[in-house]
Scaffold this motif. Structure first.
Motif, short mmCIF file in Angstrom:
data_model
loop_
_atom_site.label_atom_id
_atom_site.label_comp_id
_atom_site.label_asym_id
_atom_site.label_seq_id
_atom_site.Cartn_x
_atom_site.Cartn_y
_atom_site.Cartn_z
N PHE A 257 -2.97 -5.05 -4.19
CA PHE A 257 -2.45 -4.55 -5.45
C PHE A 257 -1.45 -5.54 -6.01
O PHE A 257 -0.58 -6.03 -5.29
CB PHE A 257 -1.79 -3.19 -5.26
CG PHE A 257 -2.75 -2.11 -4.86
CD1 PHE A 257 -3.39 -1.34 -5.82
CD2 PHE A 257 -3.03 -1.88 -3.52
CE1 PHE A 257 -4.29 -0.36 -5.45
CE2 PHE A 257 -3.91 -0.89 -3.14
CZ PHE A 257 -4.55 -0.13 -4.11
N LYS B 155 -8.51 2.85 -15.64
CA LYS B 155 -9.39 1.74 -15.28
C LYS B 155 -9.58 0.85 -16.50
O LYS B 155 -9.45 1.30 -17.63
CB LYS B 155 -10.77 2.25 -14.86
CG LYS B 155 -10.78 3.08 -13.61
CD LYS B 155 -12.20 3.52 -13.30
CE LYS B 155 -12.23 4.35 -12.04
NZ LYS B 155 -13.60 4.75 -11.69
N GLU C 67 -9.15 -0.77 -11.30
CA GLU C 67 -8.29 0.41 -11.34
C GLU C 67 -6.81 0.09 -11.50
O GLU C 67 -6.32 -0.92 -10.99
CB GLU C 67 -8.48 1.21 -10.05
CG GLU C 67 -9.90 1.71 -9.88
CD GLU C 67 -10.18 2.35 -8.53
OE1 GLU C 67 -9.43 2.07 -7.55
OE2 GLU C 67 -11.14 3.13 -8.43
N TYR C 68 -6.11 1.01 -12.21
CA TYR C 68 -4.66 0.94 -12.39
C TYR C 68 -4.02 2.11 -11.62
O TYR C 68 -4.55 3.21 -11.63
CB TYR C 68 -4.25 1.14 -13.85
CG TYR C 68 -4.88 0.25 -14.88
CD1 TYR C 68 -5.26 -1.06 -14.60
CD2 TYR C 68 -5.06 0.71 -16.17
CE1 TYR C 68 -5.82 -1.86 -15.58
CE2 TYR C 68 -5.60 -0.10 -17.16
CZ TYR C 68 -5.98 -1.38 -16.86
OH TYR C 68 -6.53 -2.17 -17.83
N TYR C 69 -2.88 1.84 -11.01
CA TYR C 69 -2.17 2.85 -10.23
C TYR C 69 -0.70 2.89 -10.60
O TYR C 69 -0.12 1.89 -11.03
CB TYR C 69 -2.28 2.54 -8.72
CG TYR C 69 -3.65 2.74 -8.17
CD1 TYR C 69 -4.00 3.95 -7.56
CD2 TYR C 69 -4.62 1.76 -8.27
CE1 TYR C 69 -5.28 4.14 -7.06
CE2 TYR C 69 -5.89 1.95 -7.78
CZ TYR C 69 -6.21 3.14 -7.17
OH TYR C 69 -7.48 3.33 -6.68
N GLU C 70 -0.10 4.06 -10.37
CA GLU C 70 1.35 4.19 -10.48
C GLU C 70 1.97 3.45 -9.30
O GLU C 70 1.35 3.34 -8.24
CB GLU C 70 1.78 5.66 -10.38
CG GLU C 70 1.37 6.51 -11.54
CD GLU C 70 1.78 7.96 -11.34
OE1 GLU C 70 1.77 8.45 -10.18
OE2 GLU C 70 2.13 8.60 -12.34
N GLN D 55 0.82 -1.22 0.00
CA GLN D 55 0.00 0.00 0.00
C GLN D 55 0.85 1.26 0.00
O GLN D 55 0.52 2.25 -0.65
CB GLN D 55 -0.93 -0.02 1.22
CG GLN D 55 -1.90 1.13 1.30
CD GLN D 55 -3.00 1.07 0.26
OE1 GLN D 55 -3.52 0.01 -0.04
NE2 GLN D 55 -3.34 2.20 -0.32
N SER E 20 -0.61 7.46 -7.71
CA SER E 20 -1.86 8.00 -8.23
C SER E 20 -2.63 7.01 -9.10
O SER E 20 -2.03 6.18 -9.78
CB SER E 20 -1.59 9.24 -9.09
OG SER E 20 -0.93 10.22 -8.35
N LEU E 21 -3.95 7.15 -9.08
CA LEU E 21 -4.81 6.40 -9.99
C LEU E 21 -4.52 6.90 -11.40
O LEU E 21 -4.51 8.10 -11.65
CB LEU E 21 -6.28 6.65 -9.64
CG LEU E 21 -7.32 6.07 -10.58
CD1 LEU E 21 -7.36 4.55 -10.49
CD2 LEU E 21 -8.70 6.64 -10.25
N ILE E 22 -4.25 5.97 -12.34
CA ILE E 22 -3.91 6.38 -13.71
C ILE E 22 -4.93 5.90 -14.74
O ILE E 22 -4.91 6.36 -15.88
CB ILE E 22 -2.50 5.91 -14.11
CG1 ILE E 22 -2.37 4.39 -13.95
CG2 ILE E 22 -1.45 6.67 -13.32
CD1 ILE E 22 -1.07 3.82 -14.47
N ILE F 203 1.90 2.53 -3.49
CA ILE F 203 0.87 2.89 -4.46
C ILE F 203 0.82 4.40 -4.64
O ILE F 203 0.69 5.14 -3.68
CB ILE F 203 -0.51 2.34 -4.04
CG1 ILE F 203 -0.47 0.82 -3.94
CG2 ILE F 203 -1.61 2.81 -5.00
CD1 ILE F 203 -0.10 0.12 -5.23
N LYS G 73 -5.44 -2.95 -8.97
CA LYS G 73 -6.14 -3.18 -7.71
C LYS G 73 -7.04 -4.40 -7.84
O LYS G 73 -7.93 -4.45 -8.68
CB LYS G 73 -6.97 -1.96 -7.32
CG LYS G 73 -7.57 -2.06 -5.94
CD LYS G 73 -8.25 -0.75 -5.57
CE LYS G 73 -8.76 -0.82 -4.15
NZ LYS G 73 -9.40 0.45 -3.77
#
Length: 128
Positions: free
Chosen positions: A86, A40, A64-67, A31, A36-38, A34, A80
């Motif tokens: 993640f 979906k 969702e995809y994250y950096e 966690q 920013s949200l980049i 993780i 996620k």
């Protein structure tokens, strides 16, 4: 004679983000890593083919995809999972499908058609 649809299995589980393919690993991302949200998932299918948008053959629409902090997006991203964990997805290369869905272009097509129709009406009005 073969009747019906034949489905082939994908070689590996993946997500597509911004026109690039990321292979799903078994590596969890903490966690604290993780960013920013980049994006979906915009399209899911378990049927082999070529799709557009942020496509996945494993995750449902809305996933969702994250950096990942300290890792370039071109190297890996975090996906996620439904249980809140993640998972790392590693860059594999450019995706062969389209980056955009046809629906992305729909507003532009409508505007052009309205302008053309409006011009046609105005032209007919002034010719009389």
């Amino acid at each position: 004679m073969l009747v019906g649809t034949v489905y082939a299995d994908w070689a590996y589980a993946f997500v597509v983000y911004d026109g690039n393919t990321y292979v799903i690993s078994k590596e969890l991302v903490g966690q604290s890593q993780i960013g920013s949200l980049i994006g979906k998932v915009t399209k899911y299918s378990d049927r082999e083919g070529t799709y557009s948008g942020n496509f996945s053959n494993r995750y449902p629409k809305g996933t969702e995809y994250y950096e990942i902090i300290g890792i370039k997006v071109h190297e890996a991203i975090a996906v996620k999972e439904k249980d809140g964990l993640f998972i790392k997805a590693t860059y594999r290369g450019e995706y062969g499908g389209s980056r955009y869905d046809w629906i992305s272009y729909l507003p532009y097509v409508i505007v052009v058609l309205l302008l053309l129709f409006g011009g046609f009406i105005m032209k007919r009005k002034f010719i009389r």
